[in-house]
Design an enzyme around this catalytic site. Structure first.
Site, mmCIF file in Angstrom:
data_model
loop_
_atom_site.group_PDB
_atom_site.id
_atom_site.type_symbol
_atom_site.label_atom_id
_atom_site.label_comp_id
_atom_site.label_asym_id
_atom_site.label_seq_id
_atom_site.Cartn_x
_atom_site.Cartn_y
_atom_site.Cartn_z
ATOM 1 N N ARG A 65 -29.377 9.930 0.933
ATOM 2 C CA ARG A 65 -30.109 11.025 0.290
ATOM 3 C C ARG A 65 -30.091 12.286 1.155
ATOM 4 O O ARG A 65 -30.002 13.405 0.649
ATOM 5 C CB ARG A 65 -31.548 10.557 0.038
ATOM 6 C CG ARG A 65 -32.446 11.570 -0.671
ATOM 7 C CD ARG A 65 -33.753 10.896 -1.073
ATOM 8 N NE ARG A 65 -34.715 11.872 -1.551
ATOM 9 C CZ ARG A 65 -35.907 12.089 -1.005
ATOM 10 N NH1 ARG A 65 -36.266 11.400 0.076
ATOM 11 N NH2 ARG A 65 -36.734 12.978 -1.501
ATOM 12 N N HIS A 69 -28.979 15.966 0.013
ATOM 13 C CA HIS A 69 -29.881 17.109 0.146
ATOM 14 C C HIS A 69 -29.278 18.193 1.029
ATOM 15 O O HIS A 69 -29.558 19.377 0.829
ATOM 16 C CB HIS A 69 -31.219 16.646 0.709
ATOM 17 C CG HIS A 69 -32.103 16.001 -0.310
ATOM 18 N ND1 HIS A 69 -33.480 16.065 -0.265
ATOM 19 C CD2 HIS A 69 -31.805 15.278 -1.425
ATOM 20 C CE1 HIS A 69 -33.989 15.412 -1.306
ATOM 21 N NE2 HIS A 69 -32.984 14.920 -2.003
ATOM 22 N N ASN A 97 -38.024 17.205 0.825
ATOM 23 C CA ASN A 97 -37.489 16.635 2.063
ATOM 24 C C ASN A 97 -38.543 16.011 2.968
ATOM 25 O O ASN A 97 -38.210 15.415 3.994
ATOM 26 C CB ASN A 97 -36.732 17.712 2.856
ATOM 27 C CG ASN A 97 -35.425 18.106 2.190
ATOM 28 O OD1 ASN A 97 -34.807 17.296 1.520
ATOM 29 N ND2 ASN A 97 -35.032 19.351 2.363
ATOM 30 N N HIS A 195 -29.138 5.695 -6.539
ATOM 31 C CA HIS A 195 -30.507 5.175 -6.661
ATOM 32 C C HIS A 195 -30.529 3.655 -6.713
ATOM 33 O O HIS A 195 -31.599 3.063 -6.875
ATOM 34 C CB HIS A 195 -31.179 5.734 -7.915
ATOM 35 C CG HIS A 195 -31.536 7.177 -7.799
ATOM 36 N ND1 HIS A 195 -32.015 7.923 -8.863
ATOM 37 C CD2 HIS A 195 -31.489 8.033 -6.744
ATOM 38 C CE1 HIS A 195 -32.236 9.166 -8.466
ATOM 39 N NE2 HIS A 195 -31.926 9.254 -7.187
#
Length: 328
Positions: A65, A69, A97, A195
């Protein structure tokens, strides 16, 4: 209404042009970029990643992730790794975050590489390689990561808020956000498959359980029995409990994500949204019915593509001495 649609179309076209411009340096990345300057870099990074994930497997999802990001804000330049200063709130301080963990893994990998090749390997490349290794160590696909990224010097919380697609995004918003980064609809549904590992705080989805439209109702796109099970785990205003995104195999990178989405058991609205578009729905149904026949290959390809977003190469940016700080 017509003028709004025209404005949206013009804005999307502009974002696509800017995205193409930002990714123009991607051709400078190459497999084995450090072959001569730091030949053991990737081996050292993989070893360091293994040391952490073997002890704490749930770190894998956060590291994956973190790379996502990073790339969606200013491109894959390691800007998500920078600390805030007295004069600036960095990306780390943005709400999306705040739940990121694993920065210590990146720091450890950087420290290990600096010992053998000081000032050579960028933090942006380390993050891309660690994300790949995190997936592989979770029994997912392995891919070659083109390297040669350099580190950015700018990181702002506001840019993170405006560029990262939220968990409550609908399919139109998701397609727009991905297109703005040069990623297509297939990339959207494939990368959503990330996910399959990890957990989420209840606060990211409890609106679907208790107050979806402001009337104390439940999201009708969520399977009722699954919603009932989630309500037992997550109470309103619960900001501490975490729930598995792929129940039963949240530490294993597999195709089960698509099976649960097909059953209307995706945890986020952004997961459920994949059933609202013909192309994404078709892909979900295909992977669910064929045990992920092409998912591993597709994910590897989309990750390489994502890793090319807005990279800095050549003399742009810098090679940070410490991933959390710009060089003095």
């Amino acid at each position: 209404m017509a003028s709004y649609k025209l404005y949206s179309l013009v804005l999307l076209q502009l974002l696509l042009v800017l995205s193409a411009f930002e990714s123009g340096n991607a051709h400078s990345l190459k497999i084995g970029f450090y072959k001569r300057t730091c030949p053991s870099a990737e081996t050292v990074i993989t070893k360091t990643t293994y040391q952490y994930i073997s002890r704490a497997p749930t770190l894998a999802a956060s590291l994956l992730r973190m790379h996502f990001h990073d790339c969606f804000v200013r491109g894959c330049d390691g800007s998500v790794l920078l600390n805030s200063t007295t004069n600036n709130q960095a990306e780390k301080a943005a709400i999306p975050n705040l739940s990121l963990t694993g920065f210590n893994v990146i720091d450890a990998a950087k420290s290990a590489v600096e010992k053998i090749c000081p000032g050579v390997v960028s933090c942006a490349d380390i993050l891309a390689l660690v994300a790949r290794d995190a997936v592989a160590l979770s029994h997912g696909p392995v891919w070659e990561v083109p390297t040669g990224r350099r580190d950015g010097k700018v990181s702002t919380a506001l840019e993170a808020l405006t560029n990262l697609p939220p968990p409550f995004a609908n399919i139109t918003q998701l397609k727009f956000a991905f297109a703005a980064k040069g990623l297509n609809v297939k990339d959207l549904v494939v990368l959503s498959g990330g996910h399959t590992i990890g957990r989420s705080f209840c606060a990211a989805f409890t609106n679907r359980l208790y107050n979806f439209t402001g009337r104390g109702d439940t999201d009708p796109t969520l399977d009722p029995s699954y919603a009932a099970a989630l309500r037992k785990k997550c109470k309103p205003n619960d900001f501490t409990t975490r729930v598995e995104m792929d129940p039963g195999s949240f530490k294993t990178f597999d195709e089960d994500y698509y099976t649960i989405v097909a059953k209307r058991r995706g945890l986020f609205q952004s997961d459920a949204a994949l059933l609202d578009d013909l192309e994404t729905k078709t892909y979900v149904k295909l992977q669910a019915s064929t045990h992920g026949s092409t998912f591993a290959k597709d994910f590897a390809q989309s990750m390489v593509k994502m890793g090319n977003i807005g990279v800095l190469t050549g003399k742009a940016g810098e090679i940070r001495k410490h991933c959390a700080l710009v060089n003095l």
